[in-house]
Write a protein that holds these residues in place. Structure first.
Motif, PDB file in Angstrom:
ATOM      1  N   UNK A 159       0.833  -1.207   0.000  1.00  0.00           N
ATOM      2  CA  UNK A 159       0.000   0.000   0.000  1.00  0.00           C
ATOM      3  C   UNK A 159       0.866   1.255   0.000  1.00  0.00           C
ATOM      4  N   UNK A 160       1.995   1.210   0.684  1.00  0.00           N
ATOM      5  CA  UNK A 160       2.925   2.341   0.652  1.00  0.00           C
ATOM      6  C   UNK A 160       3.462   2.563  -0.762  1.00  0.00           C
ATOM      7  N   UNK A 161       3.776   1.466  -1.449  1.00  0.00           N
ATOM      8  CA  UNK A 161       4.270   1.568  -2.826  1.00  0.00           C
ATOM      9  C   UNK A 161       3.193   2.124  -3.751  1.00  0.00           C
ATOM     10  N   UNK A 162       1.965   1.659  -3.584  1.00  0.00           N
ATOM     11  CA  UNK A 162       0.864   2.149  -4.415  1.00  0.00           C
ATOM     12  C   UNK A 162       0.567   3.619  -4.132  1.00  0.00           C
ATOM     13  N   UNK A 163       0.701   4.014  -2.883  1.00  0.00           N
ATOM     14  CA  UNK A 163       0.506   5.424  -2.537  1.00  0.00           C
ATOM     15  C   UNK A 163       1.595   6.280  -3.182  1.00  0.00           C
ATOM     16  N   UNK A 164       2.833   5.775  -3.167  1.00  0.00           N
ATOM     17  CA  UNK A 164       3.934   6.500  -3.813  1.00  0.00           C
ATOM     18  C   UNK A 164       3.712   6.625  -5.315  1.00  0.00           C
ATOM     19  N   UNK A 165       3.061   5.619  -5.902  1.00  0.00           N
ATOM     20  CA  UNK A 165       2.739   5.648  -7.334  1.00  0.00           C
ATOM     21  C   UNK A 165       1.508   6.509  -7.626  1.00  0.00           C
ATOM     22  N   UNK A 166       0.907   7.052  -6.565  1.00  0.00           N
ATOM     23  CA  UNK A 166      -0.323   7.841  -6.694  1.00  0.00           C
ATOM     24  C   UNK A 166      -1.471   7.004  -7.268  1.00  0.00           C
ATOM     25  N   UNK A 167      -1.445   5.690  -6.952  1.00  0.00           N
ATOM     26  CA  UNK A 167      -2.454   4.778  -7.495  1.00  0.00           C
ATOM     27  C   UNK A 167      -3.629   4.576  -6.549  1.00  0.00           C
ATOM     28  N   UNK A 168      -3.457   4.937  -5.279  1.00  0.00           N
ATOM     29  CA  UNK A 168      -4.541   4.783  -4.309  1.00  0.00           C
ATOM     30  C   UNK A 168      -4.724   6.085  -3.538  1.00  0.00           C
ATOM     31  N   UNK A 169      -5.917   6.256  -3.004  1.00  0.00           N
ATOM     32  CA  UNK A 169      -6.249   7.499  -2.300  1.00  0.00           C
ATOM     33  C   UNK A 169      -6.419   7.236  -0.810  1.00  0.00           C
ATOM     34  N   UNK A 170      -5.397   6.674  -0.176  1.00  0.00           N
ATOM     35  CA  UNK A 170      -5.444   6.449   1.272  1.00  0.00           C
ATOM     36  C   UNK A 170      -4.457   7.401   1.934  1.00  0.00           C
ATOM     37  N   UNK A 171      -4.835   7.918   3.088  1.00  0.00           N
ATOM     38  CA  UNK A 171      -3.959   8.862   3.776  1.00  0.00           C
ATOM     39  C   UNK A 171      -2.912   8.158   4.625  1.00  0.00           C
ATOM     40  N   UNK A 172      -3.255   6.978   5.136  1.00  0.00           N
ATOM     41  CA  UNK A 172      -2.347   6.244   6.020  1.00  0.00           C
ATOM     42  C   UNK A 172      -2.327   4.771   5.612  1.00  0.00           C
ATOM     43  N   UNK A 173      -1.298   4.328   4.879  1.00  0.00           N
ATOM     44  CA  UNK A 173      -1.237   2.936   4.430  1.00  0.00           C
ATOM     45  C   UNK A 173      -1.280   1.921   5.572  1.00  0.00           C
ATOM     46  N   UNK A 174      -0.691   2.261   6.715  1.00  0.00           N
ATOM     47  CA  UNK A 174      -0.683   1.297   7.824  1.00  0.00           C
ATOM     48  C   UNK A 174      -2.083   1.102   8.389  1.00  0.00           C
ATOM     49  N   UNK A 175      -2.816   2.196   8.577  1.00  0.00           N
ATOM     50  CA  UNK A 175      -4.191   2.080   9.071  1.00  0.00           C
ATOM     51  C   UNK A 175      -5.055   1.323   8.068  1.00  0.00           C
ATOM     52  N   UNK A 176      -4.850   1.601   6.787  1.00  0.00           N
ATOM     53  CA  UNK A 176      -5.623   0.914   5.745  1.00  0.00           C
ATOM     54  C   UNK A 176      -5.296  -0.575   5.720  1.00  0.00           C
ATOM     55  N   UNK A 177      -4.023  -0.913   5.922  1.00  0.00           N
ATOM     56  CA  UNK A 177      -3.619  -2.322   5.944  1.00  0.00           C
ATOM     57  C   UNK A 177      -4.249  -3.050   7.130  1.00  0.00           C
ATOM     58  N   UNK A 178      -4.290  -2.399   8.282  1.00  0.00           N
ATOM     59  CA  UNK A 178      -4.913  -3.013   9.458  1.00  0.00           C
ATOM     60  C   UNK A 178      -6.402  -3.254   9.209  1.00  0.00           C
ATOM     61  N   UNK A 179      -7.064  -2.276   8.595  1.00  0.00           N
ATOM     62  CA  UNK A 179      -8.492  -2.426   8.300  1.00  0.00           C
ATOM     63  C   UNK A 179      -8.725  -3.555   7.302  1.00  0.00           C
ATOM     64  N   UNK A 180      -7.883  -3.620   6.280  1.00  0.00           N
ATOM     65  CA  UNK A 180      -8.017  -4.657   5.258  1.00  0.00           C
ATOM     66  C   UNK A 180      -7.742  -6.040   5.843  1.00  0.00           C
ATOM     67  N   UNK A 181      -6.709  -6.141   6.668  1.00  0.00           N
ATOM     68  CA  UNK A 181      -6.372  -7.421   7.293  1.00  0.00           C
ATOM     69  C   UNK A 181      -7.508  -7.907   8.189  1.00  0.00           C
ATOM     70  N   UNK A 182      -8.046  -7.003   8.994  1.00  0.00           N
ATOM     71  CA  UNK A 182      -9.156  -7.379   9.867  1.00  0.00           C
ATOM     72  C   UNK A 182     -10.381  -7.819   9.083  1.00  0.00           C
ATOM     73  N   UNK A 183     -10.664  -7.109   7.987  1.00  0.00           N
ATOM     74  CA  UNK A 183     -11.812  -7.468   7.153  1.00  0.00           C
ATOM     75  C   UNK A 183     -11.624  -8.848   6.532  1.00  0.00           C
ATOM     76  N   UNK A 184     -10.413  -9.145   6.073  1.00  0.00           N
ATOM     77  CA  UNK A 184     -10.165 -10.449   5.445  1.00  0.00           C
ATOM     78  C   UNK A 184     -10.266 -11.580   6.466  1.00  0.00           C
ATOM     79  N   UNK A 185      -9.747 -11.357   7.673  1.00  0.00           N
ATOM     80  CA  UNK A 185      -9.871 -12.384   8.712  1.00  0.00           C
ATOM     81  C   UNK A 185     -11.339 -12.662   9.021  1.00  0.00           C
TER      82      UNK A 185
END
Length: 213
Positions: A159-185
């Motif tokens: 997500x950090x790489x995608x944010x650097x590529x300007x491919x995603x519109x998330x403000x905090x990749x770590x928070x987004x990753x935690x949300x995504x991980x929790x949703x998948x579990x």
């Protein structure tokens, strides 16, 4: 009464060989093979019946080793279980990485990795070991730490790489990753309880699409 298992094992060796120094020396690779065998068999038993039903005596018998040998490699039942969980999470991480590596773009790699997790996590062993027993036995703090180390951290990185590529519109990749991980579990638990895997994948894809610009 507290019993020091390693001391008991040392006493057993002395009784068998007269002294520890007189016992046959095993090569490091043989000791490691024994450890892997114990870990594999204990993991299979735990995946089938759960942590509460795991018996170190049964593990020793199935692995064709003494109970003392089990304690030589693992401090106790909980210590053995911790290594089982680490091994299972490491295998899951490797499978996710393999699926992501063949994707043509970073975005496709993210989608492929998430789909692979949802598919592989339906296996009985993962459900029992990681999503059911691990939080209860190891505690939620340890479980969260392990989950982050072996799976969520990879989400953060991509997500950090995608944010650097300007491919995603998330403000905090770590928070987004935690949300995504929790949703998948949670989706994994839902499917395992009888929910539709197709619906779960569709929901996952909609969640991922919400990250895109």
């Amino acid at each position: 009464m507290y019993v020091n298992k390693k001391y008991t094992y040392a006493l057993y060796l002395c009784q068998q060989y007269g002294s520890i120094s007189a016992m046959p020396r095993r090569r490091p690779e043989e000791a490691e093979q024994t450890r892997r065998t114990i870990l594999r068999i204990a993991g299979q038993m735990c995946a089938q019946s759960g942590y509460d039903q795991l018996s170190l005596e049964d593990v020793a018998t199935a692995a064709s080793v003494t109970r003392g040998a089990v304690y030589h490699h693992f401090e106790n039942k909980k210590g053995l279980f911790l290594e089982i969980v680490r091994s299972e999470l490491d295998a899951m991480g490797a499978q996710i990485l393999a699926a992501a590596e063949v994707a043509p773009t970073r975005w496709d790699a993210l989608v492929a990795g998430c789909r692979e997790f949802l598919r592989k996590s339906q296996q009985r062993g993962y459900q029992q070991l990681i999503l059911t027993d691990a939080p209860a036995v190891l505690g939620i703090a340890t479980w969260n730490e392990l989950d982050y180390r072996y799976t969520t951290r990879s989400l953060v990185e991509i997500l950090q790489e995608l944010k650097s590529d300007n491919a995603i519109a998330v403000s905090d990749p770590e928070a987004s990753a935690e949300a995504l991980s929790g949703a998948m579990n949670q989706l994994s638990r839902w499917v395992a309880a009888g929910g539709s895997e197709d619906s779960a994948i569709g929901t996952l894809l909609m969640l991922l699409d919400s990250f895109r610009r």
